[in-house]
Design a protein around this motif. Structure first.
Motif, PDB file in Angstrom:
ATOM      1  N   SER A   1     -88.761  -9.183  72.009  1.00  0.00           N
ATOM      2  CA  SER A   1     -87.817  -8.514  71.122  1.00  0.00           C
ATOM      3  C   SER A   1     -87.486  -9.421  69.954  1.00  0.00           C
ATOM      4  O   SER A   1     -87.322 -10.636  70.123  1.00  0.00           O
ATOM      5  CB  SER A   1     -86.541  -8.153  71.902  1.00  0.00           C
ATOM      6  N   TRP A   2     -87.392  -8.814  68.755  1.00  0.00           N
ATOM      7  CA  TRP A   2     -87.016  -9.548  67.542  1.00  0.00           C
ATOM      8  C   TRP A   2     -86.073  -8.631  66.775  1.00  0.00           C
ATOM      9  O   TRP A   2     -86.473  -7.824  65.966  1.00  0.00           O
ATOM     10  CB  TRP A   2     -88.258  -9.902  66.723  1.00  0.00           C
ATOM     11  N   THR A   3     -84.790  -8.758  67.059  1.00  0.00           N
ATOM     12  CA  THR A   3     -83.779  -7.837  66.543  1.00  0.00           C
ATOM     13  C   THR A   3     -83.176  -8.381  65.259  1.00  0.00           C
ATOM     14  O   THR A   3     -82.671  -9.506  65.227  1.00  0.00           O
ATOM     15  CB  THR A   3     -82.671  -7.606  67.586  1.00  0.00           C
ATOM     16  N   LEU A   4     -83.213  -7.566  64.203  1.00  0.00           N
ATOM     17  CA  LEU A   4     -82.643  -7.925  62.904  1.00  0.00           C
ATOM     18  C   LEU A   4     -81.205  -7.420  62.856  1.00  0.00           C
ATOM     19  O   LEU A   4     -80.969  -6.215  62.769  1.00  0.00           O
ATOM     20  CB  LEU A   4     -83.470  -7.315  61.775  1.00  0.00           C
ATOM     21  N   LYS A   5     -80.264  -8.339  62.900  1.00  0.00           N
ATOM     22  CA  LYS A   5     -78.867  -7.970  63.080  1.00  0.00           C
ATOM     23  C   LYS A   5     -78.300  -7.175  61.913  1.00  0.00           C
ATOM     24  O   LYS A   5     -77.413  -6.331  62.104  1.00  0.00           O
ATOM     25  CB  LYS A   5     -78.024  -9.233  63.284  1.00  0.00           C
ATOM     26  N   ARG A   6     -78.769  -7.427  60.712  1.00  0.00           N
ATOM     27  CA  ARG A   6     -78.171  -6.804  59.528  1.00  0.00           C
ATOM     28  C   ARG A   6     -78.872  -5.516  59.099  1.00  0.00           C
ATOM     29  O   ARG A   6     -78.520  -4.937  58.070  1.00  0.00           O
ATOM     30  CB  ARG A   6     -78.166  -7.796  58.362  1.00  0.00           C
ATOM     31  N   TYR A   7     -79.839  -5.067  59.879  1.00  0.00           N
ATOM     32  CA  TYR A   7     -80.582  -3.859  59.515  1.00  0.00           C
ATOM     33  C   TYR A   7     -80.475  -2.846  60.644  1.00  0.00           C
ATOM     34  O   TYR A   7     -80.966  -3.087  61.749  1.00  0.00           O
ATOM     35  CB  TYR A   7     -82.042  -4.197  59.217  1.00  0.00           C
ATOM     36  N   PRO A   8     -79.831  -1.701  60.395  1.00  0.00           N
ATOM     37  CA  PRO A   8     -79.628  -0.712  61.452  1.00  0.00           C
ATOM     38  C   PRO A   8     -80.893   0.052  61.797  1.00  0.00           C
ATOM     39  O   PRO A   8     -81.752   0.276  60.940  1.00  0.00           O
ATOM     40  CB  PRO A   8     -78.558   0.218  60.859  1.00  0.00           C
ATOM     41  N   GLY A   9     -80.975   0.463  63.048  1.00  0.00           N
ATOM     42  CA  GLY A   9     -82.058   1.329  63.488  1.00  0.00           C
ATOM     43  C   GLY A   9     -81.676   2.783  63.339  1.00  0.00           C
ATOM     44  O   GLY A   9     -80.733   3.136  62.622  1.00  0.00           O
ATOM     45  N   ALA A  10     -82.398   3.634  64.063  1.00  0.00           N
ATOM     46  CA  ALA A  10     -82.203   5.077  63.897  1.00  0.00           C
ATOM     47  C   ALA A  10     -80.824   5.531  64.326  1.00  0.00           C
ATOM     48  O   ALA A  10     -80.276   6.485  63.781  1.00  0.00           O
ATOM     49  CB  ALA A  10     -83.275   5.830  64.686  1.00  0.00           C
ATOM     50  N   HIS A  11     -80.238   4.872  65.314  1.00  0.00           N
ATOM     51  CA  HIS A  11     -78.969   5.334  65.879  1.00  0.00           C
ATOM     52  C   HIS A  11     -77.827   4.383  65.555  1.00  0.00           C
ATOM     53  O   HIS A  11     -76.812   4.373  66.248  1.00  0.00           O
ATOM     54  CB  HIS A  11     -79.116   5.517  67.379  1.00  0.00           C
ATOM     55  N   GLY A  12     -77.999   3.574  64.529  1.00  0.00           N
ATOM     56  CA  GLY A  12     -76.929   2.705  64.105  1.00  0.00           C
ATOM     57  C   GLY A  12     -76.939   1.318  64.714  1.00  0.00           C
ATOM     58  O   GLY A  12     -76.283   0.415  64.211  1.00  0.00           O
TER      59      GLY A  12
END
Length: 568
Positions: free
Chosen positions: A109-120
Motif C-alpha cells: 500500500s502507498w497511500t497519498l494522504k492529501r489526495y482523496p479517493g472515490a469515497h473521500g
C-alpha cells in the motif's frame, strides 16, 4: 495580409471570427477523437497478459541475458497470495503512509494522504488487485525459477516494525532473508522527507552460496485511481476511467497506451526513466542507465467496473546499487524537485512553454485566494486585462473595415469577371490598397492582434485540463470538484448563453443570413462539448466570455456604437 480578390471572398472580420471559432472547434474535436493518452473504458477488457516473469514477449537485445531468464518462469504468485500471511510494516510521513509485508518484503500500500479517493478517503496509489496474476511491488525474480518462488514466499526479517518519517529518526527500512540452502536476500528502502516525500530509493542483493545473482525488479500490478472517474480524452463522451499509459524517456518522452502494448511492450537503452502514468498520477523508476523494461497489461474488476492495469519489470546488465522510484502526483513542482525531466510526464500539449508560467501564476493567486475556483476567475480577469489592448485594437480595426465594406465590394464587383491570372486583376488590389490607405485601415490589424491572444487561451485550456491542483478542489455550492463536470450542467448552459450573447453583439459585416445562422449554431455545439468538461475549465470559459462581452461594450463606448457602413 493581401486584399480580397473576388466578391465571394469573405470580409476581414468574418475571416477572423471564423478562424477563432474554427480553431476552438478543431481543438475540441482533436481532444475528443485524437488525444494520444486517454483510452475509453471498453479497452479495459484487454485480456491479461502473464505478469512479469510469465511474459512471452522476446527480450530486447540490450539486456538479453537477464531478460531471457526472467521470462522463463510461469508460476508467478498472484499479489494476494504473495502478500498473505506476512506481518505489516508501516512507514509514515506527512504525505504518505506505506505498508510493507514481511512475506516477500514487498510494498502492499502507498497511500497519498492529501489526495482523496472515490469515497473521500485518502487515495491508495497501488490498487487492491486480488484477481490479477501479477507480482507485488518490489518483488524480485532471478534466472532460477526456484529462487524466484522462494523469494516470493519467504518471510523476511525487518529492521523495524514501524518507521515514522515525521521526526528526526532514521529513514531506512531493511529486510533480510536467509535459508539453509545458501540463499541470502536483502532489500533496503530509503525514504525521502519534506519536498521529495514521494521518492523512495531501493537497493537489493541476492546471494546464492555467496555468489551474487542478477535480478529483475517488478512494479506490482500497476498504479492509478481506479475507483474514480477521470476527465475523458473527448468531452463528447463524458467522464470515464482512463487506462494508464506506459511511459519511457530517453532523448524524448514516449507514451504507449495500454491497448497498444501488445504491439510494443519492451524498451531497451539508456533510459532516463520508465514507468506508468494516468491522468493525475505517476509511478516511475529513475534510471539514467542502460535498462531493459518490459510492460504487461492486466484486466481486473473493480467496484466502478472493469479496469486495465499496466505493470512493468526492470532488469539491468548488472544488478544496480540503488534505483529511485517516484510514486505520487503529477504535480509540476514535486516532479521537478525529484527529477527535472519528470515534468515531461504532464502532457501540456503544444503550448507547454506558456502553460508552465500560467500554472505558476494560478498557484500564486491561489496562495492569496485559497480557492481554486475563485483563483481561476481572478487569473482569467488578469489575463483579459493583459490582452485588452490587443482585443481593443482588433475590434477597432474590424469596425473600420465594417464601415468601408460596401466600397470594398463595389471594387471587387468591377473585376468579378476577370480571371485570377489576368494582369488587370492587379488593378483591383491596387485600388483596394489605396482605399485602405485613405480610410486609415490596415487589413492585417484586425486579425493579427486577435491571433496573438489564441496561444494564451489554448494554454489556459491545456492547463485546466490536466492540472492536478484542480483534482478534488471544491468551488462552491454544487461544484465540489473542479476536475469533474458540473453535476447539474448549470455552468455549461450559462456558458452557452454567454457565447450566444457574444455572437449576437459581434460585428458580422459581409455575412449573408445563412452564414449568420451557421455561426449562431456554434454556441450550441460548444455547449454540448462542454457539458462533460471539467467544471474548472467551464468556469474559465464562462468568465472569459463575460469579460469579452464587457470589453465589447466598453469598446463601443470608447469608439462609439457601430454606425451605418459608408456607401460605395
Amino acid at each position: 495580409m493581401t486584399a480580397p480578390s473576388s466578391p465571394g471572398t469573405p470580409s476581414m472580420e468574418k475571416r477572423v471570427l471564423q478562424a477563432v471559432l474554427l480553431s476552438l472547434a478543431v481543438l475540441l474535436v482533436y481532444q475528443s477523437f485524437f488525444a494520444p493518452r486517454r483510452q475509453p473504458q471498453q479497452q479495459a477488457a484487454t485480456p491479461a497478459t502473464p505478469a512479469g516473469p510469465a511474459a512471452t514477449q522476446p527480450p530486447g537485445p540490450a539486456a538479453a541475458p537477464v531478460a531471457a531468464t526472467t521470462t522463463g518462469s510461469t508460476t508467478a504468485l498472484p499479489a494476494s497470495v504473495a502478500a498473505a500471511g506476512g506481518a505489516r510494516i508501516v512507514v509514515e510521513s506527512d504525505e504518505v503512509r506505506a505498508e510493507f509485508s514481511t512475506r516477500g518484503a514487498v510494498l502492499l500500500s502507498w497511500t497519498l494522504k492529501r489526495y482523496p479517493g472515490a469515497h473521500g478517503h485518502a487515495l491508495d496509489l497501488l490498487p487492491v488487485a486480488t484477481d490479477v496474476n501479477a507480482l507485488p511491488a518490489f518483488s524480485l525474480t532471478t534466472s532460477d525459477e526456484t529462487v524466484s518462488n522462494t523469494l516470493a514466499g519467504a518471510n523476511f526479517t525487518p529492521s523495524a516494525q514501524t518507521l515514522d518519517l515525521r521526526g528526526t529518526g532514521g529513514r531506512t527500512l531493511r529486510f533480510d532473508y536467509e535459508d539453509p540452502s545458501g540463499l541470502h536476500a536483502t532489500k533496503v528502502f530509503t525514504f525521502e522527507r519534506d519536498k521529495q516525500a514521494f521518492l523512495v530509493g531501493f537497493s537489493a542483493q541476492v546471494l546464492r552460496n555467496g555468489q551474487p545473482q542478477n535480478f529483475t525488479i517488478h512494479s506490482g500490478p500497476g498504479i492509478g485511481d481506479i475507483e474514480r472517474a477521470q476527465p475523458s480524452g473527448g468531452m463528447m463522451f463524458g467522464s470515464y476511467y482512463q487506462a494508464p499509459d506506459a511511459i519511457t524517456y530517453a532523448e524524448k518522452i514516449q507514451r504507449v497506451a495500454a491497448a497498444k502494448l501488445a504491439e510494443q511492450r519492451v524498451f531497451d537503452g539508456s533510459l532516463r526513466y520508465a514507468g506508468v502514468d494516468d491522468h493525475y498520477f505517476l509511478g516511475a523508476a529513475l534510471l539514467d542507465r542502460q535498462s531493459h523494461v518490459e510492460y504487461s497489461t492486466h484486466a481486473m474488476q473493480s467496484a466502478a467496473g472493469p479496469r486495465t492495469l499496466v505493470a512493468y519489470a526492470l532488469s539491468f546488465p548488472q544488478a544496480p546499487t540503488e534505483v529511485k522510484f517516484y510514486l505520487g502526483p503529477k504535480d509540476f513542482d514535486q516532479l521537478q524537485r525529484s527529477d527535472q525531466q519528470l515534468v515531461r510526464t504532464i502532457n501540456f500539449g503544444w503550448f507547454a512553454w506558456l502553460v508552465v508560467p500560467l500554472l505558476r501564476a494560478l498557484k500564486w493567486v491561489n496562495g492569496f485566494v485559497g480557492n481554486y475556483g475563485w483563483s481561476i476567475i481572478v487569473l482569467t480577469i488578469l489575463i483579459n486585462i493583459a490582452i485588452f489592448p490587443l482585443r481593443h485594437k482588433s475590434v477597432v480595426s474590424m469596425r473600420k473595415m465594417q464601415n468601408i465594406q460596401p466600397r470594398v465590394k463595389a471594387i471587387q464587383e468591377r473585376y468579378a469577371n476577370l480571371k485570377a491570372t489576368d494582369p488587370a486583376k492587379q488593378k483591383m488590389n491596387t485600388e483596394l490598397m489605396e482605399l485602405y490607405k485613405t480610410a486609415g485601415v490596415n487589413p492585417a490589424s484586425g486579425c493579427v492582434p486577435m491571433l496573438l491572444t489564441m496561444p494564451v487561451l489554448f494554454a489556459f485550456y491545456a492547463l485546466l485540463s490536466v492540472a492536478i491542483e484542480l483534482r478534488g478542489a471544491p468551488f462552491m455550492l454544487w461544484i465540489q470538484d473542479l476536475s469533474q463536470h458540473d453535476p447539474l450542467y448549470i455552468t455549461p448552459v450559462i456558458m452557452g448563453a454567454t457565447m450566444l450573447w457574444q455572437q449576437w453583439i459581434t460585428p458580422a459585416a459581409g455575412m449573408d443570413p445563412a452564414q449568420q445562422r451557421v455561426m449562431m449554431i456554434m454556441p450550441l455545439m460548444f455547449t454540448f462539448f462542454f457539458l462533460w468538461a471539467p467544471s474548472g475549465l467551464v468556469i474559465y470559459w464562462l468568465f472569459s466570455n463575460l469579460l469579452t462581452i464587457g470589453q465589447q461594450y466598453l469598446t463601443n463606448r470608447i469608439v462609439g456604437a457601430p454606425g451605418k457602413p459608408a456607401k460605395a
